[in-house]
Motif scaffolding. Structure first.
Motif, PDB file in Angstrom:
ATOM      1  N   UNK A 170       0.792  -1.080  -0.074  1.00  0.00           N
ATOM      2  CA  UNK A 170       0.270  -0.193  -0.196  1.00  0.00           C
ATOM      3  C   UNK A 170       0.954   1.156   0.299  1.00  0.00           C
ATOM      4  N   UNK A 171       1.635   0.978   0.530  1.00  0.00           N
ATOM      5  CA  UNK A 171       2.979   2.990   0.470  1.00  0.00           C
ATOM      6  C   UNK A 171       3.613   2.421  -0.689  1.00  0.00           C
ATOM      7  N   UNK A 172       3.811   1.308  -1.138  1.00  0.00           N
ATOM      8  CA  UNK A 172       4.499   1.395  -2.537  1.00  0.00           C
ATOM      9  C   UNK A 172       3.850   2.268  -4.140  1.00  0.00           C
ATOM     10  N   UNK A 173       2.727   1.217  -3.108  1.00  0.00           N
ATOM     11  CA  UNK A 173       0.919   1.688  -4.071  1.00  0.00           C
ATOM     12  C   UNK A 173       0.798   3.270  -4.219  1.00  0.00           C
ATOM     13  N   UNK A 174       1.187   4.184  -3.283  1.00  0.00           N
ATOM     14  CA  UNK A 174       0.365   5.575  -2.682  1.00  0.00           C
ATOM     15  C   UNK A 174       1.475   5.938  -3.433  1.00  0.00           C
ATOM     16  N   UNK A 175       2.551   5.797  -3.431  1.00  0.00           N
ATOM     17  CA  UNK A 175       3.840   6.303  -3.611  1.00  0.00           C
ATOM     18  C   UNK A 175       4.131   6.526  -5.070  1.00  0.00           C
ATOM     19  N   UNK A 180      -7.797   5.132  -2.534  1.00  0.00           N
ATOM     20  CA  UNK A 180      -7.632   3.693  -3.235  1.00  0.00           C
ATOM     21  C   UNK A 180      -8.800   2.786  -3.415  1.00  0.00           C
ATOM     22  N   UNK A 181      -9.479   2.155  -4.503  1.00  0.00           N
ATOM     23  CA  UNK A 181     -10.514   1.054  -4.387  1.00  0.00           C
ATOM     24  C   UNK A 181     -10.674  -0.278  -4.048  1.00  0.00           C
ATOM     25  N   UNK A 184      -7.494  -4.859  -5.639  1.00  0.00           N
ATOM     26  CA  UNK A 184      -7.325  -3.272  -5.059  1.00  0.00           C
ATOM     27  C   UNK A 184      -6.695  -2.075  -6.048  1.00  0.00           C
ATOM     28  N   UNK A 185      -7.084  -1.687  -6.289  1.00  0.00           N
ATOM     29  CA  UNK A 185      -6.278  -0.705  -7.312  1.00  0.00           C
ATOM     30  C   UNK A 185      -6.519   1.274  -6.536  1.00  0.00           C
TER      31      UNK A 185
END
Length: 409
Positions: free
Chosen positions: A17-22, A52-53, A59-60
Motif C-alpha cells: 500500500x505504501x509503494x502503490x501510494x508512492x 484506493x478502491x 485493489x486499485x
C-alpha cells in the motif's frame, strides 16, 4: 491432509500500500489482507488524500509521487505499528502539516530512532507528549535525503520506513546501520521496492536507495507466514498434516523458517516450490534456537514447548518485549498459569516439559498471544482466552478457520 488457505501477509500488504501510494500511476494489488491493521493503513492513506478502491478482490491504488493530496490531515494509527511508523515518513515526503496519533498500546511502543533519523534528514517532527512516541506532528516540506545513521535494533520497521521513502527523496538515501533486528523483513522490503522499479543496494552496514521514485505495477501478496505458524504448530502437536499453498521456496517471508524449526523438533516438513506441508509424528524434541530474525513466531513455539520431551530455550528475542505487549513475560506468565515451569531473561525464555492444566489465557491485547495459545488449547481442554476478538488485528476469521482445521481428520 488438510489444505489451509492463509490470508495475505499483513507486512506485505501494508508495504504494498505504501509503494502503490508512492508510485506513478495506478497499481493493482491482489490477495491483500483485510484486517484491523490494513484497514487502519487504508484509512490513513485516505486521510492523507490518496485514492484506493478496495471494494473487490483486486485493489486499485492511484499513486502520488509528490506526496499527500492534502496540506493538512489528522491520522489515527490505531494499534498498527506499520501504520504508525510508515505513514509519518510517507507524509514527510510531501508538503503540509500532518498530525499522527495512535492507541494507548501503540503510544507505548518506541518511535524515537526513526524520528531522530528524520530530523537528521531535515524533517521537522514534533512529539507532543513523550519524546520518541506518538502523538506527533510532521511539518513536511519534502525530504532532500542523503546520508543518515540509524539504530534498528529495536525494530526493523524503522529501517523499512526510511528505505520505502528513499526513492522519493531528491538525493536518494544512504543508511548506515548501527543495529538491526528481524533481518528477513528488510529483505521483504528491498524485494518489493525492486518490484516497483527502484534500485536498492545493501553492502555491509550500508543500505542505499536511489532517487527516481516508483512505477505502478500489478502485485500479488503472498499468504502470511506468521499466521501459517499456528497451523503448522497445530499439525506438529496433534499428529495431523497441513499444507499451506502459496508459501514455498520462493516465499519472501522469513517466518516460514518456523516450519524448519518444527522439523528440527521431529515433525516431517516439506517445503516445495509453491507450498509447505507439516506432518506431526507424535514427538517433539526439546532444543535451543535463536529466533532473532523470526521473533513474531516466538510465542507460537513457546505455546507448544510444554509438549516437547525436553526444555525448549528460545534466545536472542529481546525485541519481543517491545511488541503489542512484553511477549516474553506474557508467554511465561501464561505458561505458569497452566502449571508449566517457564523462566525468562533479558532476551530469552526457557520452557520445561509438563502436563498443562486448564486456565484463562491473558492476551494483553496481543493477537499473537491469542493465536499461539489457541494451539496449546488443542491439548488442554478448558483453556480459554480473555480477549478472543483481538485476533482481528491480523486474522479476523482465525477462530473459525482454526476450528475447521482441527475438526478435519
Amino acid at each position: 491432509m488438510s489444505a489451509v488457505l492463509i490470508p495475505g501477509s499483513k507486512s506485505i500488504t501494508n508495504r504494498a500500500l505504501f509503494l502503490a501510494a508512492a508510485a506513478r500511476g495506478t497499481t493493482v494489488l491482489r490477495g491483500g489482507l483485510r484486517s484491523d491493521d490494513t484497514e487502519a493503513f487504508l484509512a490513513g492513506l485516505s486521510s492523507l488524500g490518496y485514492s484506493a478502491d478496495t471494494a473487490g478482490p483486486e485493489w486499485r491504488v492511484t499513486g502520488r509521487p509528490e506526496g499527500p493530496a492534502v496540506r493538512e490531515a489528522r491520522v489515527f494509527c490505531r494499534d498498527g505499528a506499520t501504520v504508525a511508523r510508515f505513514l509519518p515518513v510517507l507524509a514527510a515526503s510531501g508538503h503540509g502539516t500532518f498530525r499522527f496519533d495512535a492507541s494507548e498500546q501503540m503510544r507505548r511502543r518506541p518511535l524515537g530512532p526513526l524520528t531522530a533519523a528524520l530530523r537528521d534528514l531535515g524533517v521537522d517532527v514534533v512529539h507532543h507528549e513523550a519524546e520518541g512516541h506518538h502523538p506527533l506532528t510532521v511539518h513536511a516540506a519534502g525530504i532532500k535525503g542523503g546520508a543518515v545513521r540509524l539504530d534498528a535494533s529495536l525494530s526493523s520497521q524503522f529501517l523499512t520506513a526510511l528505505l520505502l521513502a528513499g526513492p522519493l527523496m531528491a538525493n536518494g538515501l544512504r543508511v548506515e546501520l548501527t543495529g538491526l533486528v528481524s533481518v528477513p523483513y528488510v529483505h521483504i522490503t528491498i524485494a518489493m521496492m525492486r518490484a516497483f522499479g527502484t534500485q536498492v543496494t545493501w553492502d555491509g552496514d550500508i543500505l542505499t536507495a536511489e532517487p527516481g521514485g516508483y512505477t505502478a505495477t500489478e502485485y500479488d501478496i503472498e499468504p502470511d507466514a506468521s499466521t501459517a505458524s499456528y497451523f503448522f504448530a497445530a499439525a506438529a502437536l496433534t499428529g495431523k498434516t497441513v499444507t499451506v499453498p502459496g508459501l514455498g521456496t520462493d516465499a519472501l517471508q522469513g517466518d516460514l523458517r518456523f516450519a524448519e524449526i518444527l522439523g528440527l523438533m521431529g515433525a516431517d516438513v516439506a517445503i516445495g516450490p509453491d507450498s509447505t506441508t507439516v506432518r506431526g509424528t507424535g514427538r517433539l524434541d526439546g532444543l535451543t534456537v535463536n529466533m532473532r530474525d523470526i521473533s513474531d513466531t516466538m510465542p507460537t513455539l513457546a505455546a507448544i514447548a510444554p509438549f516437547a520431551d525436553g526444555p525448549v530455550r528460545i534466545v536472542d528475542v529481546a525485541n519481543t518485549r517491545l511488541k503489542e505487549c512484553d511477549r516474553l513475560e506474557a508467554c511465561a506468565a501464561n505458561l505458569r498459569a497452566l502449571g508449566i515451569r517457564a523462566t525468562t531473561g533479558p532476551d530469552w525464555i526457557e520452557v520445561h516439559p509438563g502436563a498443562p492444566s486448564a486456565a484463562e489465557i491473558r492476551c494483553h491485547g496481543d493477537h499473537r498471544i491469542a493465536m499461539s495459545f489457541s494451539v496449546t488449547g488443542l491439548r488442554v481442554p478448558g483453556l480459554t482466552l480473555d480477549e478472543p476478538a483481538v485476533v482481528a488485528k491480523t486474522f479476523p476469521g482465525f477462530h473459525e478457520e482454526f476450528a475447521a482445521f482441527t475438526r478435519n481428520p
